[in-house]
Design a protein around this motif. Structure first.
Motif, mmCIF file in Angstrom:
data_model
loop_
_atom_site.group_PDB
_atom_site.id
_atom_site.type_symbol
_atom_site.label_atom_id
_atom_site.label_comp_id
_atom_site.label_asym_id
_atom_site.label_seq_id
_atom_site.Cartn_x
_atom_site.Cartn_y
_atom_site.Cartn_z
ATOM 1 N N ILE A 38 -7.846 8.597 -22.222
ATOM 2 C CA ILE A 38 -8.786 9.274 -21.331
ATOM 3 C C ILE A 38 -9.394 10.460 -22.067
ATOM 4 N N ALA A 39 -10.700 10.640 -21.874
ATOM 5 C CA ALA A 39 -11.422 11.694 -22.566
ATOM 6 C C ALA A 39 -12.300 12.451 -21.578
ATOM 7 N N ASP A 40 -12.575 13.710 -21.895
ATOM 8 C CA ASP A 40 -13.457 14.519 -21.061
ATOM 9 C C ASP A 40 -14.876 13.969 -21.170
ATOM 10 N N PRO A 41 -15.529 13.699 -20.033
ATOM 11 C CA PRO A 41 -16.867 13.091 -20.091
ATOM 12 C C PRO A 41 -17.942 14.028 -20.628
ATOM 13 N N VAL A 42 -17.669 15.331 -20.663
ATOM 14 C CA VAL A 42 -18.662 16.294 -21.137
ATOM 15 C C VAL A 42 -18.431 16.656 -22.603
ATOM 16 N N THR A 43 -17.191 17.031 -22.942
ATOM 17 C CA THR A 43 -16.899 17.498 -24.298
ATOM 18 C C THR A 43 -16.442 16.396 -25.236
ATOM 19 N N GLU A 112 -14.253 24.527 -12.361
ATOM 20 C CA GLU A 112 -15.551 24.291 -12.971
ATOM 21 C C GLU A 112 -15.470 23.096 -13.923
ATOM 22 N N GLY A 113 -16.525 22.322 -13.965
ATOM 23 C CA GLY A 113 -16.605 21.193 -14.887
ATOM 24 C C GLY A 113 -15.604 20.094 -14.628
ATOM 25 N N ALA A 114 -15.157 19.973 -13.372
ATOM 26 C CA ALA A 114 -14.146 18.963 -13.036
ATOM 27 C C ALA A 114 -14.819 17.693 -12.525
ATOM 28 N N TYR A 115 -14.299 16.552 -12.974
ATOM 29 C CA TYR A 115 -14.826 15.249 -12.583
ATOM 30 C C TYR A 115 -13.676 14.273 -12.339
ATOM 31 N N MET A 116 -13.935 13.262 -11.529
ATOM 32 C CA MET A 116 -13.045 12.114 -11.439
ATOM 33 C C MET A 116 -13.411 11.201 -12.604
ATOM 34 N N ILE A 117 -12.483 10.988 -13.519
ATOM 35 C CA ILE A 117 -12.811 10.251 -14.742
ATOM 36 C C ILE A 117 -12.141 8.880 -14.807
ATOM 37 N N GLY A 118 -11.357 8.527 -13.816
ATOM 38 C CA GLY A 118 -10.730 7.213 -13.812
ATOM 39 C C GLY A 118 -10.058 6.954 -12.485
ATOM 40 N N VAL A 119 -9.781 5.695 -12.211
ATOM 41 C CA VAL A 119 -9.096 5.306 -10.976
ATOM 42 C C VAL A 119 -8.002 4.317 -11.344
ATOM 43 N N ALA A 120 -6.881 4.397 -10.634
ATOM 44 C CA ALA A 120 -5.687 3.634 -11.002
ATOM 45 C C ALA A 120 -5.936 2.132 -11.025
ATOM 46 N N SER A 121 -6.809 1.631 -10.159
ATOM 47 C CA SER A 121 -7.043 0.193 -10.095
ATOM 48 C C SER A 121 -7.916 -0.317 -11.233
ATOM 49 N N GLY A 122 -8.465 0.616 -12.021
ATOM 50 C CA GLY A 122 -9.269 0.220 -13.170
ATOM 51 C C GLY A 122 -10.708 -0.117 -12.850
ATOM 52 N N VAL A 123 -11.128 0.055 -11.586
ATOM 53 C CA VAL A 123 -12.512 -0.200 -11.215
ATOM 54 C C VAL A 123 -13.267 1.119 -11.176
ATOM 55 N N THR A 124 -14.556 1.066 -10.889
ATOM 56 C CA THR A 124 -15.348 2.291 -10.858
ATOM 57 C C THR A 124 -15.566 2.809 -9.454
ATOM 58 N N GLN A 125 -15.469 1.934 -8.443
ATOM 59 C CA GLN A 125 -15.658 2.358 -7.064
ATOM 60 C C GLN A 125 -14.347 2.902 -6.512
ATOM 61 N N PRO A 196 -19.182 5.910 -0.221
ATOM 62 C CA PRO A 196 -18.540 5.317 -1.398
ATOM 63 C C PRO A 196 -18.534 6.295 -2.579
ATOM 64 N N LEU A 197 -17.377 6.425 -3.216
ATOM 65 C CA LEU A 197 -17.220 7.330 -4.347
ATOM 66 C C LEU A 197 -17.187 6.524 -5.637
ATOM 67 N N ALA A 198 -17.339 7.228 -6.759
ATOM 68 C CA ALA A 198 -17.363 6.537 -8.041
ATOM 69 C C ALA A 198 -16.837 7.451 -9.137
ATOM 70 N N VAL A 199 -16.357 6.830 -10.218
ATOM 71 C CA VAL A 199 -15.986 7.578 -11.402
ATOM 72 C C VAL A 199 -17.202 8.386 -11.853
ATOM 73 N N GLY A 200 -16.984 9.669 -12.155
ATOM 74 C CA GLY A 200 -18.076 10.541 -12.548
ATOM 75 C C GLY A 200 -18.491 11.522 -11.466
ATOM 76 N N ASP A 201 -18.008 11.335 -10.221
ATOM 77 C CA ASP A 201 -18.313 12.289 -9.163
ATOM 78 C C ASP A 201 -17.653 13.636 -9.459
ATOM 79 N N LYS A 202 -18.307 14.709 -9.017
ATOM 80 C CA LYS A 202 -17.848 16.063 -9.334
ATOM 81 C C LYS A 202 -16.755 16.534 -8.375
#
Length: 206
Positions: A38-43, A112-125, A196-202
């Motif tokens: 897992i990596a930070d989506p910004v940095t 600050e700068g916090a995001y959902m970067i993954g979900v346990a089920s491996g999907v994006t929704q 509906p939420l998704a990976v990448g939401d703040k």
């Protein structure tokens, strides 16, 4: 490194052969499988590696060490969430790592700068009661029980009069609670989701 009778996949009650530095006082182990980095989506900073829970195993008698190789021991699979495979890793079982009771609270720091970067089920929704990975952890001051608001980035639309592209405000879409905190990342449970939420939401302070 091997299953009983040459099996590639082991199940509940099977014996497995393991190799590594096992401390004498460790009697039970978690069986884990390395997952995605897992990596930070910004940095782009690497925050850690997801380890999937495969099951548990208990140590058999110390006398069960393979003859001629004190480095190899036999364990018995005592719990399984998935089939145990050659190459899975073991860590000493720690009791009481997660509390059974959480006291929800607002974070004591500005998030600050916090995001959902993954979900346990491996999907994006993502929906209510999903477990998500967050790119903020102990070093940013997050604590177990912290409640965060989930925001979706506002759409970019065209002003019909000026023809300019305008970014709409972020829209609040749910709430999550942090239940496990590590140095660079955390895990949270989505408590409510109004859309509906998704990976990448703040994620922001509630």
């Amino acid at each position: 490194i091997a299953g009983d009778a040459g099996r590639i996949i082991s199940a509940l009650g099977d014996r497995i052969f393991v190799r590594g530095s096992l401390e004498p006082e460790d009697k039970a182990f978690n069986i884990l499988r390395q997952g995605d980095v897992i990596a930070d989506p910004v940095t782009g900073e690497v925050l850690g590696v997801i380890a999937s829970d495969i099951g548990s195993a208990s140590r058999l008698s110390m006398d069960s060490q393979a003859a001629g190789n004190a480095d190899v021991e036999e364990l018995e699979v005592t719990r399984m969430a998935e089939e145990v495979r050659i190459g899975d890793r073991l860590l000493p079982l720690e009791e009481g790592v997660l509390d059974a009771y959480f006291q929800p609270k607002a974070p004591s720091v500005a998030v600050e700068g916090a995001y959902m970067i993954g979900v346990a089920s491996g999907v994006t929704q993502i929906g209510q009661m999903n477990i998500v990975t967050v790119n903020r952890g102990d070093r940013e001051g997050l604590e177990v029980g912290d409640v965060l608001a989930i925001y979706q980035t506002g759409q970019v639309v065209e002003d019909p009069v000026t023809r300019e592209m305008v970014a709409l405000p972020d829209v609040r879409a749910g709430v999550l609670m942090i239940f496990a905190v590590y140095e660079k990342a955390s895990f949270g449970l989505v408590l409510t989701a109004s859309r509906p939420l998704a990976v990448g939401d703040k994620l922001k302070n509630p």
